[in-house]
Design a protein around this motif. Structure first.
Motif, PDB file in Angstrom:
ATOM      1  N   ARG A 183      -0.681 -27.446 -31.938  1.00  0.00           N
ATOM      2  CA  ARG A 183      -1.659 -26.928 -32.169  1.00  0.00           C
ATOM      3  C   ARG A 183      -1.383 -26.924 -34.147  1.00  0.00           C
ATOM      4  NH1 ARG A 183      -4.159 -20.569 -31.221  1.00  0.00           N
ATOM      5  NH2 ARG A 183      -6.093 -21.058 -32.674  1.00  0.00           N
ATOM      6  N   ILE A 184      -0.460 -26.572 -34.513  1.00  0.00           N
ATOM      7  CA  ILE A 184      -0.239 -26.750 -35.939  1.00  0.00           C
ATOM      8  C   ILE A 184      -0.151 -28.755 -36.765  1.00  0.00           C
ATOM      9  CG2 ILE A 184       1.308 -26.591 -38.269  1.00  0.00           C
ATOM     10  CD1 ILE A 184       2.112 -24.117 -36.401  1.00  0.00           C
ATOM     11  N   LEU A 185       0.328 -29.469 -36.028  1.00  0.00           N
ATOM     12  CA  LEU A 185       0.639 -30.640 -36.168  1.00  0.00           C
ATOM     13  C   LEU A 185      -0.748 -30.800 -36.033  1.00  0.00           C
ATOM     14  CD1 LEU A 185       4.656 -31.642 -34.704  1.00  0.00           C
ATOM     15  CD2 LEU A 185       3.311 -31.128 -36.266  1.00  0.00           C
ATOM     16  N   SER A 186      -1.203 -31.507 -34.540  1.00  0.00           N
ATOM     17  CA  SER A 186      -2.869 -31.762 -34.548  1.00  0.00           C
ATOM     18  C   SER A 186      -3.862 -31.086 -35.618  1.00  0.00           C
ATOM     19  CB  SER A 186      -3.476 -31.393 -33.037  1.00  0.00           C
ATOM     20  OG  SER A 186      -2.665 -31.983 -32.576  1.00  0.00           O
ATOM     21  N   TYR A 220       1.959 -30.585 -23.301  1.00  0.00           N
ATOM     22  CA  TYR A 220       0.896 -31.355 -23.470  1.00  0.00           C
ATOM     23  C   TYR A 220       0.015 -30.061 -22.650  1.00  0.00           C
ATOM     24  CZ  TYR A 220       2.772 -36.107 -24.173  1.00  0.00           C
ATOM     25  OH  TYR A 220       3.117 -37.358 -24.853  1.00  0.00           O
ATOM     26  N   THR A 221       0.464 -29.059 -22.504  1.00  0.00           N
ATOM     27  CA  THR A 221      -1.039 -28.223 -21.976  1.00  0.00           C
ATOM     28  C   THR A 221      -1.914 -27.618 -22.924  1.00  0.00           C
ATOM     29  OG1 THR A 221       0.905 -26.747 -20.785  1.00  0.00           O
ATOM     30  CG2 THR A 221      -0.650 -25.661 -21.320  1.00  0.00           C
ATOM     31  N   THR A 222      -1.928 -27.104 -24.076  1.00  0.00           N
ATOM     32  CA  THR A 222      -3.471 -27.660 -24.760  1.00  0.00           C
ATOM     33  C   THR A 222      -3.926 -28.364 -24.553  1.00  0.00           C
ATOM     34  OG1 THR A 222      -1.957 -25.822 -26.386  1.00  0.00           O
ATOM     35  CG2 THR A 222      -3.748 -27.314 -27.192  1.00  0.00           C
ATOM     36  N   TRP A 225     -12.102 -26.507 -20.219  1.00  0.00           N
ATOM     37  CA  TRP A 225     -12.935 -26.876 -22.113  1.00  0.00           C
ATOM     38  C   TRP A 225     -14.324 -28.514 -21.932  1.00  0.00           C
ATOM     39  CZ3 TRP A 225      -9.319 -23.329 -21.572  1.00  0.00           C
ATOM     40  CH2 TRP A 225      -9.559 -22.068 -22.028  1.00  0.00           C
ATOM     41  N   GLY A 226     -12.890 -29.204 -21.496  1.00  0.00           N
ATOM     42  CA  GLY A 226     -13.705 -30.337 -21.915  1.00  0.00           C
ATOM     43  C   GLY A 226     -14.002 -30.986 -23.216  1.00  0.00           C
ATOM     44  N   THR A 227     -13.230 -30.750 -24.005  1.00  0.00           N
ATOM     45  CA  THR A 227     -13.058 -30.869 -25.597  1.00  0.00           C
ATOM     46  C   THR A 227     -12.096 -32.233 -25.627  1.00  0.00           C
ATOM     47  OG1 THR A 227     -13.457 -28.716 -26.256  1.00  0.00           O
ATOM     48  CG2 THR A 227     -12.132 -30.105 -27.784  1.00  0.00           C
ATOM     49  N   PRO A 228     -12.478 -33.456 -26.162  1.00  0.00           N
ATOM     50  CA  PRO A 228     -11.206 -34.276 -26.548  1.00  0.00           C
ATOM     51  C   PRO A 228     -10.379 -33.738 -27.206  1.00  0.00           C
ATOM     52  CG  PRO A 228     -13.739 -35.196 -27.418  1.00  0.00           C
ATOM     53  CD  PRO A 228     -13.877 -33.491 -26.888  1.00  0.00           C
ATOM     54  N   ALA A 229      -8.997 -34.784 -27.211  1.00  0.00           N
ATOM     55  CA  ALA A 229      -7.886 -33.377 -27.381  1.00  0.00           C
ATOM     56  C   ALA A 229      -7.539 -34.166 -29.058  1.00  0.00           C
ATOM     57  CB  ALA A 229      -6.276 -34.230 -27.231  1.00  0.00           C
ATOM     58  N   THR A 230      -8.753 -34.796 -29.438  1.00  0.00           N
ATOM     59  CA  THR A 230      -9.148 -35.498 -31.177  1.00  0.00           C
ATOM     60  C   THR A 230      -9.504 -34.536 -31.880  1.00  0.00           C
ATOM     61  OG1 THR A 230     -10.308 -37.039 -30.204  1.00  0.00           O
ATOM     62  CG2 THR A 230      -8.558 -37.808 -30.798  1.00  0.00           C
ATOM     63  N   ASP A 231     -10.169 -33.630 -30.999  1.00  0.00           N
ATOM     64  CA  ASP A 231     -11.505 -33.043 -32.295  1.00  0.00           C
ATOM     65  C   ASP A 231     -10.384 -31.205 -32.345  1.00  0.00           C
ATOM     66  OD1 ASP A 231     -13.371 -31.476 -33.072  1.00  0.00           O
ATOM     67  OD2 ASP A 231     -14.253 -31.349 -31.173  1.00  0.00           O
ATOM     68  N   SER A 232      -8.956 -31.427 -32.827  1.00  0.00           N
ATOM     69  CA  SER A 232      -8.157 -30.181 -33.022  1.00  0.00           C
ATOM     70  C   SER A 232      -8.340 -29.363 -34.627  1.00  0.00           C
ATOM     71  CB  SER A 232      -6.608 -30.804 -34.287  1.00  0.00           C
ATOM     72  OG  SER A 232      -7.231 -31.641 -34.928  1.00  0.00           O
ATOM     73  N   THR A 233      -9.826 -29.561 -34.448  1.00  0.00           N
ATOM     74  CA  THR A 233     -10.298 -28.189 -35.504  1.00  0.00           C
ATOM     75  C   THR A 233     -11.641 -27.377 -34.646  1.00  0.00           C
ATOM     76  OG1 THR A 233     -11.880 -29.999 -36.784  1.00  0.00           O
ATOM     77  CG2 THR A 233      -9.367 -29.771 -37.651  1.00  0.00           C
ATOM     78  N   SER A 234     -11.752 -27.787 -33.872  1.00  0.00           N
ATOM     79  CA  SER A 234     -13.084 -27.403 -33.097  1.00  0.00           C
ATOM     80  C   SER A 234     -12.798 -26.035 -32.830  1.00  0.00           C
ATOM     81  CB  SER A 234     -13.983 -28.862 -32.074  1.00  0.00           C
ATOM     82  OG  SER A 234     -13.051 -28.078 -31.137  1.00  0.00           O
ATOM     83  N   ALA A 235     -13.745 -25.273 -32.159  1.00  0.00           N
ATOM     84  CA  ALA A 235     -13.706 -23.966 -31.789  1.00  0.00           C
ATOM     85  C   ALA A 235     -13.177 -23.980 -30.245  1.00  0.00           C
ATOM     86  CB  ALA A 235     -14.922 -23.307 -31.973  1.00  0.00           C
ATOM     87  N   ASP A 236     -13.576 -24.990 -29.394  1.00  0.00           N
ATOM     88  CA  ASP A 236     -13.237 -25.135 -27.917  1.00  0.00           C
ATOM     89  C   ASP A 236     -11.592 -25.301 -28.044  1.00  0.00           C
ATOM     90  OD1 ASP A 236     -15.590 -24.138 -27.025  1.00  0.00           O
ATOM     91  OD2 ASP A 236     -16.061 -26.570 -26.751  1.00  0.00           O
ATOM     92  N   PHE A 237     -11.342 -26.825 -29.245  1.00  0.00           N
ATOM     93  CA  PHE A 237     -10.064 -26.469 -28.532  1.00  0.00           C
ATOM     94  C   PHE A 237      -8.965 -25.923 -29.302  1.00  0.00           C
ATOM     95  CE2 PHE A 237      -5.638 -28.671 -30.822  1.00  0.00           C
ATOM     96  CZ  PHE A 237      -5.347 -29.487 -29.911  1.00  0.00           C
ATOM     97  N   ASN A 238      -9.557 -25.161 -30.410  1.00  0.00           N
ATOM     98  CA  ASN A 238      -8.670 -23.781 -30.670  1.00  0.00           C
ATOM     99  C   ASN A 238      -8.821 -22.977 -29.789  1.00  0.00           C
ATOM    100  OD1 ASN A 238      -7.530 -23.515 -33.590  1.00  0.00           O
ATOM    101  ND2 ASN A 238      -9.536 -24.875 -33.830  1.00  0.00           N
ATOM    102  N   ALA A 281      -8.323 -23.251 -26.013  1.00  0.00           N
ATOM    103  CA  ALA A 281      -7.788 -23.429 -25.473  1.00  0.00           C
ATOM    104  C   ALA A 281      -6.507 -23.039 -25.960  1.00  0.00           C
ATOM    105  CB  ALA A 281      -7.706 -25.186 -25.173  1.00  0.00           C
ATOM    106  N   GLY A 282      -6.343 -23.653 -27.227  1.00  0.00           N
ATOM    107  CA  GLY A 282      -4.571 -23.169 -28.046  1.00  0.00           C
ATOM    108  C   GLY A 282      -4.801 -21.534 -27.930  1.00  0.00           C
TER     109      GLY A 282
END
Length: 440
Positions: free
Chosen positions: A36-39, A266-268, A276-289, A291-292
Motif C-alpha cells: 500500500r505504501i509503495l504503491s 498480492y492480497t490488497t 471492489w472492482g478497482t484497478p490496482a493502479t488506482d492506489s490513492t482512491s478511496a476504494d483501493f484504500n 481494500a487496503g
C-alpha cells in the motif's frame, strides 16, 4: 550424565516470548501495508514483488550471522537478549520513518527512500526474531518444547491481530484513511506505524528484564556440551553436518513460504480488483484504500484463528504427533487460499482465513519444535539462523517470479492467491518425508 533442565512456570515461558508480541505488531504492519505504501509512493503493481525482495535478502544474510554470534556471546543480559534488544531499537526507528518517506524527497526520491527503509526495517526485524527462536530452544526441556513454541505462536498471532487491525481501527476512530491533498500515504497508516514501533520497544523490554538465561556453565551441563563441541567449527563443516531433519523440513518450508510471500504481496491488489472492482493502479482512491484496510482486517482474522489454534495445537501434537498436525494444517491453509479466487463478498473472506490461520499457527511452531529436538545445543543459534534460509530463499524465488507470472496472468492479482494455495497444499504433502527425531 546430562543434567535435566528445570520445569519452567507458565509465566516464565510467556515472558521469554512476550517481546515477540511487539515484534509481530510491527511485522504485520509491514506485511499488511508495505504494498500500500509503495504503491502510493509510485510503484506499479507488477513491480511490487521486487521491492519485497528486501525482506528475504536481509534475512538470508543476517540471521546465520546473528545465530553464530549469539551462540558465542555472553553478557550481563545473556546470550540471545542483547541481539533481541538491539534489533528492536533499530526496527522501531525504521517504522517511524518508512510511512513518512515522501517528506524526505529533498534528499532522495520517496520511492527509493521507502524501499531503503523497508530493507533497514526488515534487517533489524531479523536481528530480533532469530534469537527468540533459539531462546526457547535454549531454555525449555523436551517435555515443554511443544508448549514453549505454541505460546510463542500465540503471542506472535496476538501481535499480528493488533498490527493488522490498527489502520482499520484508526479509521473507525476518525483518523483520515486517504492522504491529504498533495500527500501520498494515509494518516491511518502513519499513526499505525508509530504505535507499532512503540509497542515493539515496550514488549521487548519486558522480555529483557524478566528473562534470565542460563549462564554458560549451567547451559553446558543442561545440554551435555563437551569441550569438542565448544571448539571452533568452520562454516562449511556446519553445512556438512546439517541434520537430515533440517534438509527435509527445508522442502516443506520452501512451498509454505513461497505461498505466504505471494499472499502478503498480492492480497490488497487482488481483493481490490476482485471485490471492489478497482484497478490496482488506482492506489490513492478511496476504494483501493478501503481494500487496503480490509486486507488488514482479514490478516487480523487469520491471526485470530491462528492464536486460537495455538491454544490447542500443543495438545493435538502431543496426541497425534507433530508431523500429522503440521501436514493437515498446511493443507487446510492451501484450501483457504484457493477459495479466495471464488469470493466476491468481502465478508466471506473470513471463512477463507480459517484455513490460512491454522496453517500460519503451525508454520510458526511445528517446524521449530521438530527441528530444535534434532540440533546440537552448542550450535542451536547458528543452525536456527541457517534454517532461516528455508524461509528467505522461497520468498526470493517468489519475488523474482511473481511479477513475471502476474504479467502472464493478465495482471489479475487474485489468481496469484490460487497459486499460493496450490503451493501450500504441496507443502503439506511434503511433511510426509520429514524425518523426526525424538529425544529420549
Amino acid at each position: 550424565m546430562m543434567k535435566q533442565k528445570p520445569r519452567l512456570r507458565f509465566w516464565q515461558i510467556w515472558n521469554m516470548s512476550f517481546g515477540f508480541l511487539g515484534v509481530q505488531i510491527g511485522y504485520s504492519l509491514q506485511n499488511g501495508n508495505t504494498s500500500r505504501i509503495l504503491s502510493a509512493l509510485g510503484a506499479n503493481v507488477d513491480q511490487l514483488s521486487y521491492f519485497w525482495l528486501a525482506a528475504p535478502l536481509a534475512g538470508l544474510l543476517v540471521q546465520p550471522i546473528i545465530g553464530l554470534s549469539s551462540d558465542k556471546t555472553w553478557t550481563r543480559l545473556g546470550r540471545r537478549i542483547p541481539f533481541i534488544l538491539g534489533g528492536a531499537i533499530v526496527s522501531a526507528l525504521a517504522m517511524f520513518f518508512m510511512p513518512n518517506s515522501e517528506f524526505f524527497a529533498y534528499l532522495v526520491p520517496p520511492l527509493f527512500f521507502g524501499a531503503f527503509m523497508l530493507l533497514f526495517m526488515d534487517t533489524s526485524f531479523n536481528v530480533t526474531m532469530q534469537p527468540f527462536r533459539a531462546l526457547v530452544g535454549d531454555m525449555v526441556s523436551e517435555e515443554q518444547r511443544n508448549i514453549g513454541y505454541s505460546i510463542q505462536s500465540f503471542l506472535i498471532n496476538a501481535g499480528a491481530v493488533i498490527g493488522s487491525l490498527l489502520p482499520f481501527v484508526l479509521t473507525w476512530l476518525g483518523v483520515a484513511n486517504t492522504p491529504a491533498p498533495g500527500e501520498k500515504v494515509a494518516p491511518t497508516v502513519i499513526w499505525a506505524f508509530y504505535f507499532g514501533g512503540g509497542a515493539l520497544l515496550l514488549t521487548v523490554l519486558v522480555t529483557t528484564f524478566t528473562t534470565k538465561e542460563y549462564p554458560p556453565k549451567e547451559y553446558e551441563e543442561y545440554n551435555n556440551i563437551t569441550v569438542e563441541e565448544k571448539s571452533h567449527t568452520s562454516f562449511w563443516a556446519l553445512l556438512k553436518d546439517i541434520p537430515v531433519t533440517m534438509w527435509r523440513l527445508a522442502i516443506v518450508q520452501f512451498f509454505s513460504w513461497f505461498s505466504l510471500f505471494l499472499m502478503w504481496v498480492y492480497t490488497t491488489s487482488g481483493i481490490a480488483q476482485n471485490i471492489w472492482g478497482t484497478p490496482a493502479t488506482d492506489s490513492t482512491s478511496a476504494d483501493f484504500n478501503a481494500a487496503g484496510n480490509w486486507t488488514g482486517v482479514i490478516f487480523a482474522a487469520y491471526s485470530v484463528f491462528a492464536a486460537l489454534f495455538s491454544l490447542v495445537m500443543a495438545r493435538i501434537a502431543n496426541h497425534i504427533g507433530r508431523k500429522p498436525t503440521y501436514m493437515f494444517s498446511l493443507i487446510l491453509g492451501g484450501i483457504g487460499l484457493i477459495s479466495m479466487i471464488f469470493v466476491h463478498d468481502q465478508n466471506v473472506l473470513f471463512f477463507s482465513m480459517i484455513g490460512v490461520g491454522i496453517a500460519w499457527a503451525a508454520i510458526l511452531a511445528m517446524p521449530y519444535a521438530i527441528l530444535s529436538a534434532s540440533l546440537p545445543a552448542s550450535k542451536m543459534g547458528v543452525y536456527m539462523g541457517l534454517f532461516n534460509a528455508t524461509i528467505t530463499i522461497p520468498q526470493i524465488a517468489a519475488g523474482l517470479l511473481g511479477g513475471i507470472v502476474l504479467t502472464a496472468l493478465g495482471s489479475n492479482a487474485i489468481l496469484m492467491l490460487g497459486i499460493a494455495g496450490a503451493s501450500m497444499v504441496l507443502a503439506g504433502i511434503s511433511v510426509v518425508f520429514v524425518k523426526e527425531y525424538i529425544q529420549k
